[in-house]
Design a protein around this motif. Structure first.
Motif, PDB file in Angstrom:
ATOM      1  N   ALA A 103       0.832  -1.211   0.000  1.00 43.47           N
ATOM      2  CA  ALA A 103       0.000   0.000   0.000  1.00 43.47           C
ATOM      3  C   ALA A 103       0.864   1.259   0.000  1.00 43.47           C
ATOM      4  O   ALA A 103       0.564   2.225  -0.710  1.00 43.47           O
ATOM      5  CB  ALA A 103      -0.932  -0.007   1.214  1.00 43.47           C
ATOM      6  N   ALA A 104       1.942   1.251   0.772  1.00 38.14           N
ATOM      7  CA  ALA A 104       2.843   2.405   0.820  1.00 38.14           C
ATOM      8  C   ALA A 104       3.497   2.628  -0.538  1.00 38.14           C
ATOM      9  O   ALA A 104       3.638   3.770  -0.997  1.00 38.14           O
ATOM     10  CB  ALA A 104       3.904   2.207   1.898  1.00 38.14           C
ATOM     11  N   HIS A 105       3.875   1.542  -1.195  1.00 36.54           N
ATOM     12  CA  HIS A 105       4.511   1.679  -2.500  1.00 36.54           C
ATOM     13  C   HIS A 105       3.515   2.185  -3.543  1.00 36.54           C
ATOM     14  O   HIS A 105       3.865   3.021  -4.380  1.00 36.54           O
ATOM     15  CB  HIS A 105       5.148   0.361  -2.939  1.00 36.54           C
ATOM     16  CG  HIS A 105       6.106   0.584  -4.047  1.00 36.54           C
ATOM     17  ND1 HIS A 105       7.376   1.045  -3.852  1.00 36.54           N
ATOM     18  CD2 HIS A 105       5.943   0.475  -5.377  1.00 36.54           C
ATOM     19  CE1 HIS A 105       7.976   1.204  -5.017  1.00 36.54           C
ATOM     20  NE2 HIS A 105       7.122   0.849  -5.953  1.00 36.54           N
ATOM     21  N   LYS A 106       2.287   1.705  -3.494  1.00 35.98           N
ATOM     22  CA  LYS A 106       1.252   2.196  -4.418  1.00 35.98           C
ATOM     23  C   LYS A 106       1.002   3.686  -4.172  1.00 35.98           C
ATOM     24  O   LYS A 106       0.818   4.452  -5.128  1.00 35.98           O
ATOM     25  CB  LYS A 106      -0.055   1.413  -4.254  1.00 35.98           C
ATOM     26  CG  LYS A 106       0.011   0.022  -4.818  1.00 35.98           C
ATOM     27  CD  LYS A 106       0.096   0.055  -6.328  1.00 35.98           C
ATOM     28  CE  LYS A 106       0.091  -1.359  -6.872  1.00 35.98           C
ATOM     29  NZ  LYS A 106       0.643  -1.430  -8.213  1.00 35.98           N
ATOM     30  N   GLU A 107       0.987   4.095  -2.912  1.00 35.59           N
ATOM     31  CA  GLU A 107       0.820   5.511  -2.566  1.00 35.59           C
ATOM     32  C   GLU A 107       1.947   6.336  -3.188  1.00 35.59           C
ATOM     33  O   GLU A 107       1.717   7.407  -3.754  1.00 35.59           O
ATOM     34  CB  GLU A 107       0.818   5.658  -1.042  1.00 35.59           C
ATOM     35  CG  GLU A 107       0.658   7.052  -0.529  1.00 35.59           C
ATOM     36  CD  GLU A 107       0.736   7.118   0.985  1.00 35.59           C
ATOM     37  OE1 GLU A 107       1.149   8.182   1.490  1.00 35.59           O
ATOM     38  OE2 GLU A 107       0.400   6.125   1.677  1.00 35.59           O
ATOM     39  N   LEU A 108       3.160   5.830  -3.096  1.00 40.87           N
ATOM     40  CA  LEU A 108       4.305   6.516  -3.682  1.00 40.87           C
ATOM     41  C   LEU A 108       4.179   6.582  -5.207  1.00 40.87           C
ATOM     42  O   LEU A 108       4.404   7.646  -5.808  1.00 40.87           O
ATOM     43  CB  LEU A 108       5.601   5.814  -3.286  1.00 40.87           C
ATOM     44  CG  LEU A 108       6.873   6.350  -3.930  1.00 40.87           C
ATOM     45  CD1 LEU A 108       7.106   7.807  -3.562  1.00 40.87           C
ATOM     46  CD2 LEU A 108       8.060   5.489  -3.519  1.00 40.87           C
ATOM     47  N   GLU A 109       3.813   5.475  -5.844  1.00 38.76           N
ATOM     48  CA  GLU A 109       3.661   5.483  -7.302  1.00 38.76           C
ATOM     49  C   GLU A 109       2.600   6.490  -7.732  1.00 38.76           C
ATOM     50  O   GLU A 109       2.788   7.215  -8.722  1.00 38.76           O
ATOM     51  CB  GLU A 109       3.313   4.087  -7.819  1.00 38.76           C
ATOM     52  CG  GLU A 109       4.479   3.128  -7.810  1.00 38.76           C
ATOM     53  CD  GLU A 109       4.186   1.831  -8.541  1.00 38.76           C
ATOM     54  OE1 GLU A 109       3.615   1.879  -9.657  1.00 38.76           O
ATOM     55  OE2 GLU A 109       4.531   0.772  -8.001  1.00 38.76           O
ATOM     56  N   ARG A 110       1.492   6.575  -6.994  1.00 41.89           N
ATOM     57  CA  ARG A 110       0.448   7.552  -7.333  1.00 41.89           C
ATOM     58  C   ARG A 110       0.966   8.983  -7.182  1.00 41.89           C
ATOM     59  O   ARG A 110       0.684   9.851  -8.014  1.00 41.89           O
ATOM     60  CB  ARG A 110      -0.795   7.341  -6.465  1.00 41.89           C
ATOM     61  CG  ARG A 110      -1.646   6.165  -6.910  1.00 41.89           C
ATOM     62  CD  ARG A 110      -3.008   6.141  -6.223  1.00 41.89           C
ATOM     63  NE  ARG A 110      -2.916   6.093  -4.780  1.00 41.89           N
ATOM     64  CZ  ARG A 110      -2.843   4.968  -4.055  1.00 41.89           C
ATOM     65  NH1 ARG A 110      -2.855   3.793  -4.654  1.00 41.89           N
ATOM     66  NH2 ARG A 110      -2.765   5.030  -2.748  1.00 41.89           N
ATOM     67  N   ALA A 111       1.748   9.234  -6.123  1.00 38.53           N
ATOM     68  CA  ALA A 111       2.301  10.577  -5.914  1.00 38.53           C
ATOM     69  C   ALA A 111       3.259  10.954  -7.043  1.00 38.53           C
ATOM     70  O   ALA A 111       3.227  12.081  -7.551  1.00 38.53           O
ATOM     71  CB  ALA A 111       3.015  10.646  -4.562  1.00 38.53           C
ATOM     72  N   VAL A 112       4.087  10.018  -7.466  1.00 36.47           N
ATOM     73  CA  VAL A 112       5.032  10.281  -8.559  1.00 36.47           C
ATOM     74  C   VAL A 112       4.278  10.433  -9.879  1.00 36.47           C
ATOM     75  O   VAL A 112       4.601  11.312 -10.686  1.00 36.47           O
ATOM     76  CB  VAL A 112       6.116   9.189  -8.632  1.00 36.47           C
ATOM     77  CG1 VAL A 112       6.979   9.338  -9.874  1.00 36.47           C
ATOM     78  CG2 VAL A 112       6.981   9.229  -7.370  1.00 36.47           C
ATOM     79  N   ASP A 113       3.260   9.624 -10.106  1.00 35.68           N
ATOM     80  CA  ASP A 113       2.471   9.732 -11.340  1.00 35.68           C
ATOM     81  C   ASP A 113       1.792  11.095 -11.469  1.00 35.68           C
ATOM     82  O   ASP A 113       1.531  11.558 -12.580  1.00 35.68           O
ATOM     83  CB  ASP A 113       1.411   8.624 -11.415  1.00 35.68           C
ATOM     84  CG  ASP A 113       1.991   7.270 -11.763  1.00 35.68           C
ATOM     85  OD1 ASP A 113       3.148   7.201 -12.232  1.00 35.68           O
ATOM     86  OD2 ASP A 113       1.280   6.262 -11.540  1.00 35.68           O
TER      87      ASP A 113
END
Length: 169
Positions: A103-113
């Motif tokens: 979940a933390a990694h998905k949150e990071l990917e969304r922030a970078v996207d």
């Protein structure tokens, strides 16, 4: 893997692949975690060293902290760097730790996207503070997290190998 159209696209691909893809260096984090049960994750193979479980929680903390900084928040002083695992919770608690990292990694990917390429040059903090990770650009912090995650993925792989060679701990 599709060919990136820009360095920014390549960075986004690298971020995804290091967690759950085909990174150039070898195994992804999810591949390294495959087959590790709660007992192995909680095993302290090196006196004074971290367990796999502790490393997973630590990686989740830093993925969330970098996501927060990418979105423009100030750096926490300091984030809870090494949260205490719930070793007594068995397989359910271990699965929860892995799910939290995902979940933390998905949150990071969304922030970078959500970034535009020029956002990679935005500064996080005005003063360089190595302990806090400030005085760097957004792009540098994202690349630093890729290096951080790859380093810890290597630790997980070594601890997993140690457990496989000595199953009784």
């Amino acid at each position: 893997m599709t060919r990136p159209k820009s360095d920014f696209d390549a960075l986004r691909q690298d971020l995804h692949h290091v967690y759950d893809g085909d990174p150039w260096h070898g195994s992804s984090i999810t591949a390294a975690l495959e087959g590790i049960d709660a007992d192995v994750a909680a095993r302290r193979s090196i006196p004074g060293g971290h367990t796999i479980w502790e490393i997973v929680l630590h990686m989740a903390v830093w993925a969330r902290e970098v996501a927060s900084r990418v979105r423009g928040a100030d750096a926490k002083s300091p984030p809870e760097d090494w949260p205490a695992p719930r070793f007594g919770g068995g397989e359910a608690a271990w699965q929860s730790a892995k799910d939290d990292l995902a979940a933390a990694h998905k949150e990071l990917e969304r922030a970078v996207d959500a970034l535009k390429p020029d956002d990679l040059l935005r500064w996080i903090g005005d003063q360089r503070d190595p302990a806090l990770g400030t005085g760097l650009t957004v792009g540098t912090v994202i690349r630093g997290l890729l290096q951080h995650h790859t380093y810890h993925e290597g630790q997980i792989a070594l601890l997993k190998r140690a457990a496989e060679s000595n199953p009784k701990g």
